[in-house]
Enzyme design. Structure first.
Site, PDB file in Angstrom:
ATOM      1  N   SER A  60       0.871  -1.182   0.000  1.00 36.16           N
ATOM      2  CA  SER A  60       0.000   0.000   0.000  1.00 36.16           C
ATOM      3  C   SER A  60       0.904   1.227   0.000  1.00 36.16           C
ATOM      4  O   SER A  60       2.111   1.108   0.294  1.00 36.16           O
ATOM      5  CB  SER A  60      -0.845  -0.001   1.275  1.00 36.16           C
ATOM      6  OG  SER A  60      -1.494   1.237   1.472  1.00 36.16           O
ATOM      7  N   TYR A 114      -2.942  -1.183  10.601  1.00 33.85           N
ATOM      8  CA  TYR A 114      -2.914  -1.448   9.154  1.00 33.85           C
ATOM      9  C   TYR A 114      -1.570  -1.015   8.567  1.00 33.85           C
ATOM     10  O   TYR A 114      -0.904  -1.774   7.855  1.00 33.85           O
ATOM     11  CB  TYR A 114      -4.064  -0.687   8.486  1.00 33.85           C
ATOM     12  CG  TYR A 114      -4.152  -0.870   6.980  1.00 33.85           C
ATOM     13  CD1 TYR A 114      -4.730  -2.009   6.445  1.00 33.85           C
ATOM     14  CD2 TYR A 114      -3.677   0.108   6.097  1.00 33.85           C
ATOM     15  CE1 TYR A 114      -4.832  -2.184   5.060  1.00 33.85           C
ATOM     16  CE2 TYR A 114      -3.768  -0.056   4.730  1.00 33.85           C
ATOM     17  CZ  TYR A 114      -4.355  -1.202   4.212  1.00 33.85           C
ATOM     18  OH  TYR A 114      -4.446  -1.369   2.851  1.00 33.85           O
ATOM     19  N   LYS A 117       1.426  -3.189   6.687  1.00 33.42           N
ATOM     20  CA  LYS A 117       1.853  -2.918   5.300  1.00 33.42           C
ATOM     21  C   LYS A 117       3.344  -2.551   5.230  1.00 33.42           C
ATOM     22  O   LYS A 117       4.010  -2.866   4.249  1.00 33.42           O
ATOM     23  CB  LYS A 117       0.977  -1.822   4.678  1.00 33.42           C
ATOM     24  CG  LYS A 117      -0.495  -2.238   4.510  1.00 33.42           C
ATOM     25  CD  LYS A 117      -0.664  -3.438   3.588  1.00 33.42           C
ATOM     26  CE  LYS A 117      -2.116  -3.844   3.414  1.00 33.42           C
ATOM     27  NZ  LYS A 117      -2.312  -5.024   2.586  1.00 33.42           N
TER      28      LYS A 117
HETATM   29  N1  LIG Z   1      -8.740  -0.210  -1.359  1.00 35.91           N
HETATM   30  C1  LIG Z   1      -7.607   0.472  -1.226  1.00 35.91           C
HETATM   31  O1  LIG Z   1      -7.582   1.725  -1.364  1.00 35.91           O
HETATM   32  C2  LIG Z   1      -6.297  -0.223  -0.957  1.00 35.91           C
HETATM   33  C3  LIG Z   1      -5.128   0.550  -0.933  1.00 35.91           C
HETATM   34  C4  LIG Z   1      -3.911  -0.067  -0.675  1.00 35.91           C
HETATM   35  C5  LIG Z   1      -3.862  -1.417  -0.443  1.00 35.91           C
HETATM   36  N2  LIG Z   1      -5.007  -2.157  -0.471  1.00 35.91           N
HETATM   37  C6  LIG Z   1      -4.887  -3.602  -0.193  1.00 35.91           C
HETATM   38  O2  LIG Z   1      -5.353  -4.339  -1.297  1.00 35.91           O
HETATM   39  C7  LIG Z   1      -5.923  -5.569  -0.839  1.00 35.91           C
HETATM   40  C8  LIG Z   1      -7.337  -5.683  -1.377  1.00 35.91           C
HETATM   41  O3  LIG Z   1      -8.086  -4.569  -0.910  1.00 35.91           O
HETATM   42  P1  LIG Z   1      -9.572  -4.228  -1.413  1.00 35.91           P
HETATM   43  O4  LIG Z   1      -9.689  -2.762  -1.362  1.00 35.91           O
HETATM   44  O5  LIG Z   1      -9.887  -4.966  -2.648  1.00 35.91           O
HETATM   45  O6  LIG Z   1     -10.388  -4.818  -0.170  1.00 35.91           O
HETATM   46  P2  LIG Z   1     -11.821  -5.486  -0.109  1.00 35.91           P
HETATM   47  O7  LIG Z   1     -12.274  -5.376   1.307  1.00 35.91           O
HETATM   48  O8  LIG Z   1     -12.696  -4.961  -1.165  1.00 35.91           O
HETATM   49  O9  LIG Z   1     -11.483  -7.030  -0.425  1.00 35.91           O
HETATM   50  C9  LIG Z   1     -10.674  -7.765   0.454  1.00 35.91           C
HETATM   51  C10 LIG Z   1     -10.770  -9.229   0.112  1.00 35.91           C
HETATM   52  O10 LIG Z   1     -10.009  -9.943   1.109  1.00 35.91           O
HETATM   53  C11 LIG Z   1     -10.783 -11.032   1.553  1.00 35.91           C
HETATM   54  N3  LIG Z   1     -10.448 -11.436   2.912  1.00 35.91           N
HETATM   55  C12 LIG Z   1     -10.617 -10.729   4.061  1.00 35.91           C
HETATM   56  N4  LIG Z   1     -10.283 -11.483   5.106  1.00 35.91           N
HETATM   57  C13 LIG Z   1      -9.886 -12.700   4.620  1.00 35.91           C
HETATM   58  C14 LIG Z   1      -9.440 -13.901   5.221  1.00 35.91           C
HETATM   59  N5  LIG Z   1      -9.326 -14.034   6.549  1.00 35.91           N
HETATM   60  N6  LIG Z   1      -9.130 -14.944   4.416  1.00 35.91           N
HETATM   61  C15 LIG Z   1      -9.240 -14.838   3.082  1.00 35.91           C
HETATM   62  N7  LIG Z   1      -9.671 -13.721   2.455  1.00 35.91           N
HETATM   63  C16 LIG Z   1      -9.992 -12.662   3.227  1.00 35.91           C
HETATM   64  C17 LIG Z   1     -12.223 -10.540   1.450  1.00 35.91           C
HETATM   65  O11 LIG Z   1     -13.140 -11.627   1.431  1.00 35.91           O
HETATM   66  C18 LIG Z   1     -12.200  -9.753   0.160  1.00 35.91           C
HETATM   67  O12 LIG Z   1     -12.431 -10.591  -0.952  1.00 35.91           O
HETATM   68  C19 LIG Z   1      -5.861  -5.528   0.694  1.00 35.91           C
HETATM   69  O13 LIG Z   1      -4.733  -6.240   1.145  1.00 35.91           O
HETATM   70  C20 LIG Z   1      -5.707  -4.052   0.993  1.00 35.91           C
HETATM   71  O14 LIG Z   1      -5.062  -3.815   2.209  1.00 35.91           O
HETATM   72  C21 LIG Z   1      -6.218  -1.599  -0.713  1.00 35.91           C
END
Ligand SMILES: NC(=O)c1ccc[n+]([C@@H]2O[C@H](COP(=O)([O-])OP(=O)(O)OC[C@H]3O[C@@H](n4cnc5c(N)ncnc54)[C@H](O)[C@@H]3O)[C@@H](O)[C@H]2O)c1
Length: 259
Positions: free
Chosen positions: A142, A155, A159
């Protein structure tokens, strides 16, 4: 708990994506299918099959190492021992001042974002080493891997650690022709950011939607929120032949939000 998405390709390769049921993981899974990999996830399965690729869906909670191991074993059993890409994408965040974070919540976040990623990487690498084919391992970093934010303390801690582990794994597994990198998105329009927005609205006493809109306006230099497909483009590049000289990096894709 969530879905992982193994994708097998016309390249005769399989990709495995955790958290592929929605958000960034879903966009990565469908993008890799378009790039020629076969995969694994229910609704996403139909979308991927419509692209002419093979797909299956496996349920695994990344907090449970045995479930990750079983998901990878099932993947290679059903799609063939050709695992080439693994994406440890699953992640969660709580949005709270540190003084309100409970030990249970912190532990949950570490188990999913950090331990889940480490174990997914290691089980995937074991399979790749066994195959002797090399591979590409990716994880969800991230912009918070470089700069943490208030109310997102645990968080940011996970990261930052993803960035460190990515470097360590890249050093150890280069000898097996395995590249290890992480993608570092900014503010992506997914259910995770809807959750962050609602929680920030409560903390800051503003209306739902405002926290996200304010940050997009102030922080994203390219002037629009990031779409999950923007992240998938970087992943597609990193697993392609064009990405073959890149390893150990947490690469920001954030429209300039980190500047
Ligand atoms: N959305 C953002 O702005 C952003 C920014 C930087 C990094 N990220 C990272 O990208 C990744 C995806 O984020 P997103 O925005 O798509 O999130 P999201 O919440 O839309 O999706 C997260 C996914 O992770 C799965 N998940 C959660 N707990 C789990 C577990 N215990 N076992 C298996 N699967 C599990 C959920 O079911 C879901 O499918 C994450 O690691 C997040 O930290 C997101």
């Amino acid at each position: 708990m969530s879905v992982v998405a193994p994708i097998k390709a016309s390249l005769n390769r399989i990709a495995f994506v955790t958290g592929a049921g929605q958000g960034i993981g879903r966009a990565i899974a469908t993008r890799l299918a378009r790039d020629g990999y076969d995969q694994k996830v229910d609704e996403v399965v139909a979308e991927i099959k419509a692209l002419g690729r093979d797909a299956i869906s496996v349920q695994a909670d990344v907090r449970e190492p045995k479930q990750i191991e079983a998901a990878i074993a099932e993947t290679v059993e059903k799609l063939g021992p050709r695992l080439y890409v693994s994406v440890a994408n699953a992640g969660v965040t709580q949005v709270k001042p540190l003084l309100e974070c409970t030990p249970e919540w912190i532990e949950n976040e570490v188990r999913i974002n950090l331990l889940g990623l480490m174990n997914t990487h290691i089980f995937a690498a074991k399979q790749m080493v066994k195959q002797g084919t090399g591979g590409r391992i990716l994880g969800a970093g991230s912009i918070a891997s470089y700069r943490t934010a208030e109310n997102l303390g645990p968080y940011g801690g996970t990261k930052f650690a993803v960035r460190g582990f990515t470097e360590a794994a890249a050093k150890e597994w280069a000898q097996y022709d395995i590249r290890v990198n992480a993608y570092g998105p900014g503010i992506v329009d997914t259910p995770m950011w809807d959750h962050i927005d609602r929680e920030l609205a409560r903390i800051e006493g503003i209306s739902v939607g405002e926290a996200k809109a304010q940050r997009v306006k102030k922080e994203i230099k390219l002037g629009r929120i990031q779409e999950p497909e923007d992240v998938a483009k970087l992943v597609s590049f990193l697993v392609s032949e064009e990405g073959e000289y890149i390893t150990g990096q947490t690469i920001k894709t954030c429209g300039g939000a980190s500047l």
